[in-house]
Design a protein around this motif. Structure first.
Motif, PDB file in Angstrom:
ATOM      1  N   ARG A 266       0.604  -1.110   0.043  1.00 38.87           N
ATOM      2  CA  ARG A 266       0.023   0.172   0.262  1.00 38.87           C
ATOM      3  C   ARG A 266       0.853   1.575  -0.357  1.00 38.87           C
ATOM      4  NH1 ARG A 266      -3.106   1.181   4.405  1.00 38.87           N
ATOM      5  NH2 ARG A 266      -4.062   2.929   3.123  1.00 38.87           N
ATOM      6  N   SER A 267       0.183   2.287  -0.276  1.00 40.09           N
ATOM      7  CA  SER A 267       0.875   3.458  -0.670  1.00 40.09           C
ATOM      8  C   SER A 267       0.131   4.817   0.309  1.00 40.09           C
ATOM      9  CB  SER A 267       1.055   3.855  -1.732  1.00 40.09           C
ATOM     10  OG  SER A 267       1.943   3.662  -2.126  1.00 40.09           O
ATOM     11  N   PHE A 268       0.398   5.431   0.910  1.00 40.28           N
ATOM     12  CA  PHE A 268      -0.414   6.002   2.131  1.00 40.28           C
ATOM     13  C   PHE A 268      -0.088   7.314   2.426  1.00 40.28           C
ATOM     14  CE2 PHE A 268       1.162   2.738   4.144  1.00 40.28           C
ATOM     15  CZ  PHE A 268       1.411   2.836   5.788  1.00 40.28           C
ATOM     16  N   THR A 269      -0.254   8.621   2.677  1.00 43.40           N
ATOM     17  CA  THR A 269       0.330   9.334   3.533  1.00 43.40           C
ATOM     18  C   THR A 269       0.356   9.628   5.553  1.00 43.40           C
ATOM     19  OG1 THR A 269       0.300  10.949   1.413  1.00 43.40           O
ATOM     20  CG2 THR A 269       0.575  11.974   4.155  1.00 43.40           C
ATOM     21  N   THR A 270       0.711   9.752   5.946  1.00 41.68           N
ATOM     22  CA  THR A 270       1.275  10.184   6.959  1.00 41.68           C
ATOM     23  C   THR A 270       1.295  11.543   7.944  1.00 41.68           C
ATOM     24  OG1 THR A 270       2.760   9.682   8.535  1.00 41.68           O
ATOM     25  CG2 THR A 270       0.777   7.519   7.947  1.00 41.68           C
ATOM     26  N   VAL A 271       0.647  12.194   9.177  1.00 36.49           N
ATOM     27  CA  VAL A 271       0.709  13.377   9.604  1.00 36.49           C
ATOM     28  C   VAL A 271       1.126  12.990  11.551  1.00 36.49           C
ATOM     29  CG1 VAL A 271       0.557  14.950  10.203  1.00 36.49           C
ATOM     30  CG2 VAL A 271       0.099  14.792   8.119  1.00 36.49           C
ATOM     31  N   GLU A 272       2.132  13.247  11.320  1.00 34.74           N
ATOM     32  CA  GLU A 272       1.610  12.651  13.445  1.00 34.74           C
ATOM     33  C   GLU A 272       2.459  13.788  13.610  1.00 34.74           C
ATOM     34  OE1 GLU A 272       4.722   8.449  13.149  1.00 34.74           O
ATOM     35  OE2 GLU A 272       4.863   9.120  11.617  1.00 34.74           O
ATOM     36  N   VAL A 273       1.705  14.132  14.956  1.00 39.02           N
ATOM     37  CA  VAL A 273       2.101  14.864  16.003  1.00 39.02           C
ATOM     38  C   VAL A 273       2.538  14.747  17.621  1.00 39.02           C
ATOM     39  CG1 VAL A 273       0.225  17.046  14.096  1.00 39.02           C
ATOM     40  CG2 VAL A 273      -0.718  14.983  16.184  1.00 39.02           C
ATOM     41  N   LEU A 274       2.716  15.805  17.811  1.00 41.91           N
ATOM     42  CA  LEU A 274       2.656  15.711  19.701  1.00 41.91           C
ATOM     43  C   LEU A 274       2.519  16.921  19.703  1.00 41.91           C
ATOM     44  CD1 LEU A 274       3.817  14.386  22.005  1.00 41.91           C
ATOM     45  CD2 LEU A 274       6.602  15.274  21.628  1.00 41.91           C
ATOM     46  N   GLY A 275       1.928  17.572  20.838  1.00 36.19           N
ATOM     47  CA  GLY A 275       1.759  18.824  21.393  1.00 36.19           C
ATOM     48  C   GLY A 275       2.451  18.701  23.072  1.00 36.19           C
ATOM     49  N   ARG A 276       2.934  19.569  23.064  1.00 35.60           N
ATOM     50  CA  ARG A 276       3.239  19.950  24.496  1.00 35.60           C
ATOM     51  C   ARG A 276       1.741  19.773  25.675  1.00 35.60           C
ATOM     52  NH1 ARG A 276       7.659  24.965  25.923  1.00 35.60           N
ATOM     53  NH2 ARG A 276       5.641  25.481  24.945  1.00 35.60           N
ATOM     54  N   SER A 277       0.461  19.982  24.987  1.00 36.33           N
ATOM     55  CA  SER A 277      -0.968  20.302  25.635  1.00 36.33           C
ATOM     56  C   SER A 277      -1.890  19.697  24.755  1.00 36.33           C
ATOM     57  CB  SER A 277      -0.625  21.456  26.611  1.00 36.33           C
ATOM     58  OG  SER A 277      -0.865  22.582  25.580  1.00 36.33           O
ATOM     59  N   ALA A 278      -2.938  19.703  24.722  1.00 38.53           N
ATOM     60  CA  ALA A 278      -3.667  19.273  23.461  1.00 38.53           C
ATOM     61  C   ALA A 278      -3.745  20.548  23.198  1.00 38.53           C
ATOM     62  CB  ALA A 278      -5.203  19.031  24.630  1.00 38.53           C
ATOM     63  N   SER A 279      -3.846  21.890  23.476  1.00 38.28           N
ATOM     64  CA  SER A 279      -4.117  23.555  22.849  1.00 38.28           C
ATOM     65  C   SER A 279      -2.876  23.534  21.275  1.00 38.28           C
ATOM     66  CB  SER A 279      -4.300  24.999  24.087  1.00 38.28           C
ATOM     67  OG  SER A 279      -2.909  24.593  24.777  1.00 38.28           O
ATOM     68  N   ASP A 280      -2.007  22.879  21.802  1.00 39.91           N
ATOM     69  CA  ASP A 280      -0.881  23.238  20.676  1.00 39.91           C
ATOM     70  C   ASP A 280      -1.182  22.041  19.071  1.00 39.91           C
ATOM     71  OD1 ASP A 280       1.157  24.424  21.901  1.00 39.91           O
ATOM     72  OD2 ASP A 280       1.467  22.599  23.156  1.00 39.91           O
ATOM     73  N   LEU A 281      -2.891  21.501  19.392  1.00 38.48           N
ATOM     74  CA  LEU A 281      -3.167  21.324  18.735  1.00 38.48           C
ATOM     75  C   LEU A 281      -3.594  21.248  17.580  1.00 38.48           C
ATOM     76  CD1 LEU A 281      -3.365  16.605  19.543  1.00 38.48           C
ATOM     77  CD2 LEU A 281      -1.053  18.085  18.794  1.00 38.48           C
ATOM     78  N   ALA A 282      -4.408  22.835  17.340  1.00 34.53           N
ATOM     79  CA  ALA A 282      -4.974  22.911  16.518  1.00 34.53           C
ATOM     80  C   ALA A 282      -4.840  23.396  15.699  1.00 34.53           C
ATOM     81  CB  ALA A 282      -5.743  24.450  17.449  1.00 34.53           C
ATOM     82  N   PRO A 283      -3.722  23.643  15.111  1.00 35.20           N
ATOM     83  CA  PRO A 283      -3.551  23.446  13.878  1.00 35.20           C
ATOM     84  C   PRO A 283      -3.998  22.481  12.575  1.00 35.20           C
ATOM     85  CG  PRO A 283      -1.380  23.898  14.671  1.00 35.20           C
ATOM     86  CD  PRO A 283      -2.501  23.486  15.428  1.00 35.20           C
ATOM     87  N   LEU A 284      -3.741  20.447  13.513  1.00 35.90           N
ATOM     88  CA  LEU A 284      -4.292  19.916  13.047  1.00 35.90           C
ATOM     89  C   LEU A 284      -5.908  20.001  12.283  1.00 35.90           C
ATOM     90  CD1 LEU A 284      -3.562  16.688  15.504  1.00 35.90           C
ATOM     91  CD2 LEU A 284      -3.265  17.368  13.287  1.00 35.90           C
ATOM     92  N   GLU A 285      -6.612  21.376  12.334  1.00 37.00           N
ATOM     93  CA  GLU A 285      -8.035  21.532  11.643  1.00 37.00           C
ATOM     94  C   GLU A 285      -8.050  22.044  10.656  1.00 37.00           C
ATOM     95  OE1 GLU A 285     -10.735  20.925  13.152  1.00 37.00           O
ATOM     96  OE2 GLU A 285      -9.912  20.172  14.634  1.00 37.00           O
ATOM     97  N   ALA A 286      -6.444  22.269  10.108  1.00 42.04           N
ATOM     98  CA  ALA A 286      -6.383  22.820   8.529  1.00 42.04           C
ATOM     99  C   ALA A 286      -5.970  21.767   7.851  1.00 42.04           C
ATOM    100  CB  ALA A 286      -5.448  23.995   8.399  1.00 42.04           C
ATOM    101  N   ILE A 287      -5.118  21.266   8.272  1.00 44.71           N
ATOM    102  CA  ILE A 287      -5.086  19.602   7.882  1.00 44.71           C
ATOM    103  C   ILE A 287      -5.703  18.618   7.513  1.00 44.71           C
ATOM    104  CG2 ILE A 287      -3.681  17.573   7.893  1.00 44.71           C
ATOM    105  CD1 ILE A 287      -1.360  19.194   9.527  1.00 44.71           C
ATOM    106  N   ARG A 288      -6.805  18.285   8.368  1.00 47.19           N
ATOM    107  CA  ARG A 288      -7.873  17.770   8.384  1.00 47.19           C
ATOM    108  C   ARG A 288      -9.423  18.792   7.135  1.00 47.19           C
ATOM    109  NH1 ARG A 288      -8.187  17.743  13.450  1.00 47.19           N
ATOM    110  NH2 ARG A 288      -7.911  15.985  14.714  1.00 47.19           N
ATOM    111  N   THR A 289      -9.375  19.842   6.870  1.00 42.92           N
ATOM    112  CA  THR A 289      -9.651  20.388   6.205  1.00 42.92           C
ATOM    113  C   THR A 289      -9.047  20.209   4.695  1.00 42.92           C
ATOM    114  OG1 THR A 289     -10.734  21.756   7.313  1.00 42.92           O
ATOM    115  CG2 THR A 289     -10.868  22.715   4.808  1.00 42.92           C
ATOM    116  N   ALA A 290      -8.338  20.043   4.615  1.00 38.76           N
ATOM    117  CA  ALA A 290      -7.519  19.515   2.889  1.00 38.76           C
ATOM    118  C   ALA A 290      -7.735  18.231   2.323  1.00 38.76           C
ATOM    119  CB  ALA A 290      -5.947  20.005   3.478  1.00 38.76           C
ATOM    120  N   ALA A 291      -8.015  17.421   3.540  1.00 38.48           N
ATOM    121  CA  ALA A 291      -8.171  16.170   3.116  1.00 38.48           C
ATOM    122  C   ALA A 291      -8.974  14.849   4.100  1.00 38.48           C
ATOM    123  CB  ALA A 291      -6.860  15.000   2.750  1.00 38.48           C
ATOM    124  N   THR A 292      -9.683  14.069   3.694  1.00 35.93           N
ATOM    125  CA  THR A 292     -10.240  13.630   4.822  1.00 35.93           C
ATOM    126  C   THR A 292      -9.433  12.355   5.633  1.00 35.93           C
ATOM    127  OG1 THR A 292     -12.906  14.110   3.992  1.00 35.93           O
ATOM    128  CG2 THR A 292     -11.935  12.326   5.456  1.00 35.93           C
TER     129      THR A 292
END
Length: 456
Positions: A266-292
């Motif tokens: 298989r071929s696929f793309t992943t985005v792995e993230v770590l936030g020092r706190s949950a609020s640091d993950l806010a930029p994920l919303e724009a990435i979810r908007t770009a693709a499901t």
């Protein structure tokens, strides 16, 4: 000038073997081939002997034997980062130096040169503190920190080398002492990125970092969404919070039986993230908007859970790879990269990962040779060598990637990401490399330490 070196002699090293409290494995020993191998089994190390010192006195004896025979001493705790054949060297493993001491109140740890990151992470479980470790539990902190070291927490903690407070150092003349920025700033500057050149580090004193409420995980996307996802990741980096670590990978898994059925072929793309706190993950919303995402696992996470998520191999294997620090990722570079990546002839390039830089990496708090200041991304490409598969397609892919990314390359690289044939010239200016040479020549005028990646 470094003293000329003579070939080592087996009788002298046999004498060394009988004098140590630890052990020395010579080429006529059945265990020698297994012990001489690095983590990347594609690199054929051919040292004179493999030494396993039991303590500092054994290390002194190894240095003395090397000086007497014209050999060099190459310290390699786990075999990661191997860069050559080590001909004429006594390969020295540091497994006996296994002390870990955590001072949670002071937010520091003392770590022996033979310790692995997995043991440190386990010792920190429940403290709310994290170490500046990389993605693998089986890498040694000594090799990682002394070579620079980029990690999930680097945007808010800096390179691993920046967390190095002090070190116990055995100098080539046999002096064993604690050094820090107050007592020996020149040596500390060299230790933070090129530590193997100035002595043998037996213990490190390291900053720990407060992160009691980390959150993170992985989003997976179809390969066809790769361009949109990578653009969204690039755009999110422009104003990402300092507490966010983000990796984006394009994966092209071969159809081989040793892989799990769910990813084989298989071929696929992943985005792995770590936030020092949950609020640091806010930029994920724009990435979810770009693709499901086809799958998403995001939530509270510990450093132990983060290490498991990285799915790094924990057994040595052969393969190749290359890394690049980039100044930016313009649209045309993204399009060209992913179009090239999808071609049939690039089948051997299994993984290509881009790590977001910036944050405190642009303003190091301590002086050191290793730096990624000003770079925007660091990439790593992986070409595993599967049994029976030809080597050449993977080498061709790495060469093509090097040509493709060349126009966007930063002037700096971190030593822990260097390929086997690359030198410290890729990691600093000509003046910095010359200064490193000056420090090394003053520390080791007889040239008894192996010249790890230092250009002549």
């Amino acid at each position: 000038m470094t003293a000329p070196q003579r070939p080592g002699t087996m009788p002298d090293l046999a004498s060394l073997a009988s004098s140590l409290s630890g052990r020395v494995t010579l080429p006529d020993d059945p265990a020698f081939d297994a012990e001489r191998m690095p983590w990347n089994l594609a690199i054929d190390q051919r040292p004179l002997a493999v030494a396993h010192p039991a303590g500092v006195d054994d290390l002194r004896a190894i240095l003395a034997a090397a000086r007497d025979t014209g050999a060099t001493v190459a310290v390699q705790p786990t075999g990661h980062g191997a860069s050559g054949a080590l001909e004429g060297a006594i390969l020295t493993r540091m497994g006996a130096f296994d002390r870990i001491e955590v001072d949670a109140a002071a937010r520091t740890a003392t770590i022996g040169a033979g310790v692995l990151w997995g043991a440190v992470i386990a010792a920190l479980e429940g403290t709310g503190l994290v170490a500046p470790s990389g993605t693998s539990r089986v890498v040694s902190p000594a090799g990682y920190l002394l070579g620079g070291g980029h990690s999930w927490v680097s945007r808010w903690a800096g390179l691993g080398a920046q967390s190095l407070r002090a070190a116990w150092l055995l100098r080539p003349d046999g002096t064993h002492e604690r050094v820090d920025d107050a007592s020996d700033p020149e040596t500390m500057w060299a230790l933070r990125g090129a530590g193997a050149l100035v002595g043998i580090v037996t213990e490190l004193e390291v900053d720990l970092h407060e992160a009691p409420a980390m959150a993170g995980g992985m989003l997976t996307f179809e390969a066809v969404d790769g361009p949109a996802v990578l653009r969204a990741v690039r755009d999110a980096a422009a104003d990402a919070p300092e507490g966010l670590g983000l990796f984006c990978s394009t994966m092209r898994m071969p159809d081989v039986p040793m892989l799990p059925e769910e990813v084989r072929g298989r071929s696929f793309t992943t985005v792995e993230v770590l936030g020092r706190s949950a609020s640091d993950l806010a930029p994920l919303e724009a990435i979810r908007t770009a693709a499901t995402p086809t799958s998403e696992r995001i939530g509270p996470i510990t450093q132990a859970g983060l290490a498991a998520m990285s799915m790094e191999p924990e057994e040595p294997s052969p393969g190749g790879g290359s890394s690049h620090a980039l100044d930016g990722l313009p649209d045309d570079a993204i399009d060209e990269l992913l179009e090239w990546r999808a071609r049939d002839e690039q089948w051997a390039l299994v993984a290509l990962t881009l790590r977001m830089l910036g944050g405190v990496l642009d303003a190091p708090r301590r002086p050191g040779f290793a730096s990624l200041a000003g770079a925007a991304w660091i990439t790593h490409a992986l070409v595993p060598q599967f049994p029976g598969a030809p080597i050449q397609p993977g080498l061709a892919s790495l060469a093509g990637l090097d040509a493709l990314l060349g126009p966007h390359r930063s002037t700096r690289m971190v030593p822990t990401f260097l390929g086997p044939d690359e030198t410290l010239e890729q990691c600093g200016s000509a003046e910095e490399v010359a200064h490193l040479r000056h420090i090394r020549d003053a520390a080791d005028p007889d040239g008894v330490l192996h010249e790890w990646r230092l250009p002549r």
